[in-house]
Structure formats: C-alpha cells, structure tokens
Design a protein around this motif. Structure first.
Motif, short mmCIF file in Angstrom:
data_model
loop_
_atom_site.label_atom_id
_atom_site.label_comp_id
_atom_site.label_asym_id
_atom_site.label_seq_id
_atom_site.Cartn_x
_atom_site.Cartn_y
_atom_site.Cartn_z
N ASN A 116 0.74 -1.27 0.24
CA ASN A 116 -0.05 -0.01 -0.07
C ASN A 116 0.79 1.25 0.00
O ASN A 116 0.36 2.19 -0.70
CB ASN A 116 -1.09 0.12 1.25
N LEU A 117 1.89 1.41 0.70
CA LEU A 117 2.92 2.59 0.59
C LEU A 117 3.35 2.69 -0.48
O LEU A 117 3.71 3.66 -1.06
CB LEU A 117 3.89 1.94 1.93
N SER A 118 3.93 1.46 -1.29
CA SER A 118 4.62 1.67 -2.65
C SER A 118 3.37 2.35 -3.56
O SER A 118 3.99 3.23 -4.34
CB SER A 118 4.95 0.21 -2.98
N LEU A 119 2.41 2.12 -3.31
CA LEU A 119 1.42 2.58 -4.39
C LEU A 119 1.28 4.14 -3.95
O LEU A 119 1.26 5.21 -4.84
CB LEU A 119 -0.01 2.12 -4.17
N LEU A 120 1.22 4.72 -2.75
CA LEU A 120 1.20 5.86 -2.43
C LEU A 120 2.39 6.59 -2.82
O LEU A 120 2.26 7.83 -3.26
CB LEU A 120 0.84 6.12 -0.84
N TYR A 121 3.47 6.08 -2.60
CA TYR A 121 4.70 6.82 -2.82
C TYR A 121 4.85 6.84 -4.46
O TYR A 121 5.33 7.76 -5.08
CB TYR A 121 6.01 5.63 -2.70
N ARG A 122 4.28 6.01 -5.23
CA ARG A 122 4.23 6.08 -6.67
C ARG A 122 3.44 7.13 -7.10
O ARG A 122 3.74 8.03 -8.08
CB ARG A 122 3.72 4.53 -7.52
N VAL A 123 2.06 7.26 -6.45
CA VAL A 123 1.42 8.29 -7.12
C VAL A 123 1.89 9.92 -6.59
O VAL A 123 1.58 10.58 -7.34
CB VAL A 123 0.00 8.28 -6.47
N THR A 124 2.77 9.87 -5.75
CA THR A 124 3.18 11.11 -5.29
C THR A 124 4.81 11.27 -5.91
O THR A 124 5.52 12.04 -5.36
CB THR A 124 3.36 11.01 -3.76
N ARG A 125 4.95 10.27 -6.66
CA ARG A 125 6.35 10.47 -7.62
C ARG A 125 7.52 10.26 -6.90
O ARG A 125 8.60 10.77 -7.02
CB ARG A 125 6.45 11.62 -8.32
N GLN A 126 7.36 9.68 -5.55
CA GLN A 126 8.58 9.27 -4.56
C GLN A 126 9.03 7.96 -5.18
O GLN A 126 8.95 6.97 -4.26
CB GLN A 126 8.13 9.37 -3.20
N TYR A 127 9.63 7.98 -6.43
CA TYR A 127 10.05 6.65 -6.91
C TYR A 127 11.02 5.74 -6.05
O TYR A 127 10.74 4.41 -6.34
CB TYR A 127 10.39 6.77 -8.26
N GLY A 128 11.90 6.55 -5.54
CA GLY A 128 13.12 5.67 -4.75
C GLY A 128 12.17 4.90 -3.75
O GLY A 128 12.73 3.88 -3.53
N GLU A 129 11.42 5.61 -2.96
CA GLU A 129 10.62 4.98 -1.72
C GLU A 129 9.76 3.95 -2.21
O GLU A 129 9.74 2.85 -1.58
CB GLU A 129 10.10 6.08 -1.19
N ALA A 130 9.14 4.32 -3.49
CA ALA A 130 8.14 3.17 -4.18
C ALA A 130 8.99 1.93 -4.31
O ALA A 130 8.40 0.83 -3.89
CB ALA A 130 7.56 3.79 -5.24
N MET A 131 10.28 2.16 -4.77
CA MET A 131 10.89 0.76 -5.34
C MET A 131 11.25 0.02 -4.15
O MET A 131 11.29 -1.08 -4.11
CB MET A 131 12.17 1.39 -6.09
N SER A 132 11.88 0.75 -2.88
CA SER A 132 12.16 0.07 -1.70
C SER A 132 11.09 -0.69 -1.24
O SER A 132 11.35 -1.81 -0.65
CB SER A 132 12.75 1.12 -0.82
N ALA A 133 10.01 0.05 -1.06
CA ALA A 133 8.52 -0.80 -0.53
C ALA A 133 8.26 -1.69 -1.39
O ALA A 133 7.89 -2.97 -0.84
CB ALA A 133 7.43 0.23 -0.59
N CYS A 134 8.32 -1.80 -2.81
CA CYS A 134 8.11 -2.92 -3.53
C CYS A 134 8.87 -4.15 -3.36
O CYS A 134 8.60 -5.24 -3.08
CB CYS A 134 8.08 -2.59 -5.13
N GLN A 135 10.08 -3.85 -3.42
CA GLN A 135 11.29 -4.78 -3.15
C GLN A 135 10.97 -5.50 -1.73
O GLN A 135 11.02 -6.74 -1.83
CB GLN A 135 12.53 -4.40 -3.19
N ARG A 136 10.82 -4.86 -0.55
CA ARG A 136 10.56 -5.36 0.67
C ARG A 136 9.55 -6.09 0.60
O ARG A 136 9.21 -7.10 1.11
CB ARG A 136 10.51 -4.16 1.83
N SER A 137 8.28 -5.59 0.04
CA SER A 137 7.01 -6.32 0.25
C SER A 137 6.92 -7.80 -0.56
O SER A 137 6.62 -8.94 -0.35
CB SER A 137 5.94 -5.41 -0.57
N ALA A 138 7.85 -7.62 -1.98
CA ALA A 138 7.86 -8.90 -2.71
C ALA A 138 8.67 -9.98 -1.88
O ALA A 138 8.33 -10.94 -1.80
CB ALA A 138 8.66 -8.49 -4.07
N ALA A 139 9.71 -9.57 -1.25
CA ALA A 139 10.48 -10.51 -0.49
C ALA A 139 9.67 -11.00 0.67
O ALA A 139 9.89 -12.25 0.77
CB ALA A 139 11.83 -9.80 0.02
#
Length: 213
Positions: A116-139
C-alpha cells in the motif's frame, strides 16, 4: 443507486450499534463499530466523515492496547485519506500501521502495508521510496509463499521502473509477474496481459533465437 442505498442503510445500522455500545460503556466494541461505520461512510463517498470516525477509532483502540484492531483501523484510515487525495497524510498513517505490523510479527500484513505504501509513493512520485517498498513487500510474500500477492507487487514495481525510464528492468520484472500468474493459472485481465508479454517473448525467441533480455 441500489449499492449507494445499501451503504446508506449500513451507515444507519452502524450508528445505532455505536450508540448502544456507548450507552453500555463498552469501549472495545465501540472502537470496532467505528471501523464498520467508516467503511459504510466510504461506500457513500463521505470520506471526510470516515476520516474523522477512524481517527477516533485509532485513539480508542490505542488506549485499549488492541494493536491488531488499531492496525486495521489505520489501514482503513489510509484508504480513506487516499480516496480523498490526501496522499501525504495517507503515507504518514500507513507508515504508522507498518510499524505496528512489524512489531506484531504479522508478516503477511507487513507485506500488505508495504505494498500500500508503494502505491502511495508512486502516486506522489517518490519513486525511490516506492521501489524500496516494492522490493521489501515482494521479498516478504516470497518468503511466506504467497505467490499471488508477490505477483501483484511485481506488477507495481514494473510500473515504478517504467516511470523512472528503466524499461528493460521493467520488462524483466513484468516477466517474473507473468510467470507467477501462469503458474497459478490466474485468468484475470492483468494476468492475461502479463501472459501476452511471455507469448511475445517466445515469438521473438523463435524468430531471432534470443530472448528480449
């Protein structure tokens, strides 16, 4: 109209239950009833009211030290804030919920909170944070064997990569999601689109003798 009427009726029912629990002095059931009321309010698009109800709910459940229900309330609050386009507030609330889930050791809900955080970071264009959240979530989802959730996270990760013009990496991640969807036999629109990527790559390999990556 029928669905809206159903949610309106639900709001009325929740408010009646809430009044009873308050009269009885049952704070815990009052807190849980507030979550139900907020869900119904969101169904009628009364996001401002839902947000206020959920803030009260979070406070009550925090006082009672019911961290599991408090985390659920924070999840709903993040959703209401997102639907109201109050993204920075939604991020702050979602971070708070993530901390609770991490402390509780609930790995699945921790992975969901990160998604959910990764989606929010993406919509606010915080792509570095979005990528980190995606990687942690997928793991996390990979670790606990929830392949369907892992695939969903990878789809979002591919979008983030596309937004940052890392196109070849995006194709590779999207391929991973497609492979998982194919293994699971998923048939939704997202999975069909992912399968088309694999089919295209297979055609390219047959034609040129090499995959895209």
């Amino acid at each position: 109209m029928c669905e809206e009427r159903r949610f309106t009726e639900a709001v009325d029912a929740c408010q009646q239950s809430l009044a009873i629990f308050r009269e009885l002095g049952d704070r815990h059931r009052e807190g849980l009833a507030l979550i139900e009321l907020a869900v119904a309010l969101q169904g009628t698009r009364r996001f401002g009211e839902a947000i206020e109800v959920l803030r009260e709910c979070v406070a009550i459940l925090g006082e009672l030290e019911d961290t599991e229900s408090q985390a659920d309330a924070l999840l709903n609050l993040g959703s209401a804030l997102t639907r109201a386009k109050r993204y920075e507030e939604a991020i702050a609330v979602s971070r708070r919920g993530l901390v609770i889930q991490t402390e509780r050791g609930d790995r699945h809900r921790e992975g969901t909170a990160l998604y959910n955080l990764s989606l929010l970071y993406r919509v606010t264009r915080q792509y570095g944070e979005a990528m980190s959240a995606c990687q942690r979530s997928a793991a996390i989802f990979r670790e606990i064997g929830d392949r369907r959730s892992e695939s969903k996270v990878l789809v979002n990760q591919a979008v983030v990569l596309m937004k940052t013009r890392r196109f070849m990496e995006a194709v590779n991640v999207r391929r991973q999601a497609a492979l998982i969807s194919r293994e699971l036999g998923d048939g939704d629109a997202s999975s069909r689109a992912a399968n088309r990527i694999l089919e295209m790559e297979e055609r390219m390999k047959d034609r040129y003798g090499t995959p895209l990556l």
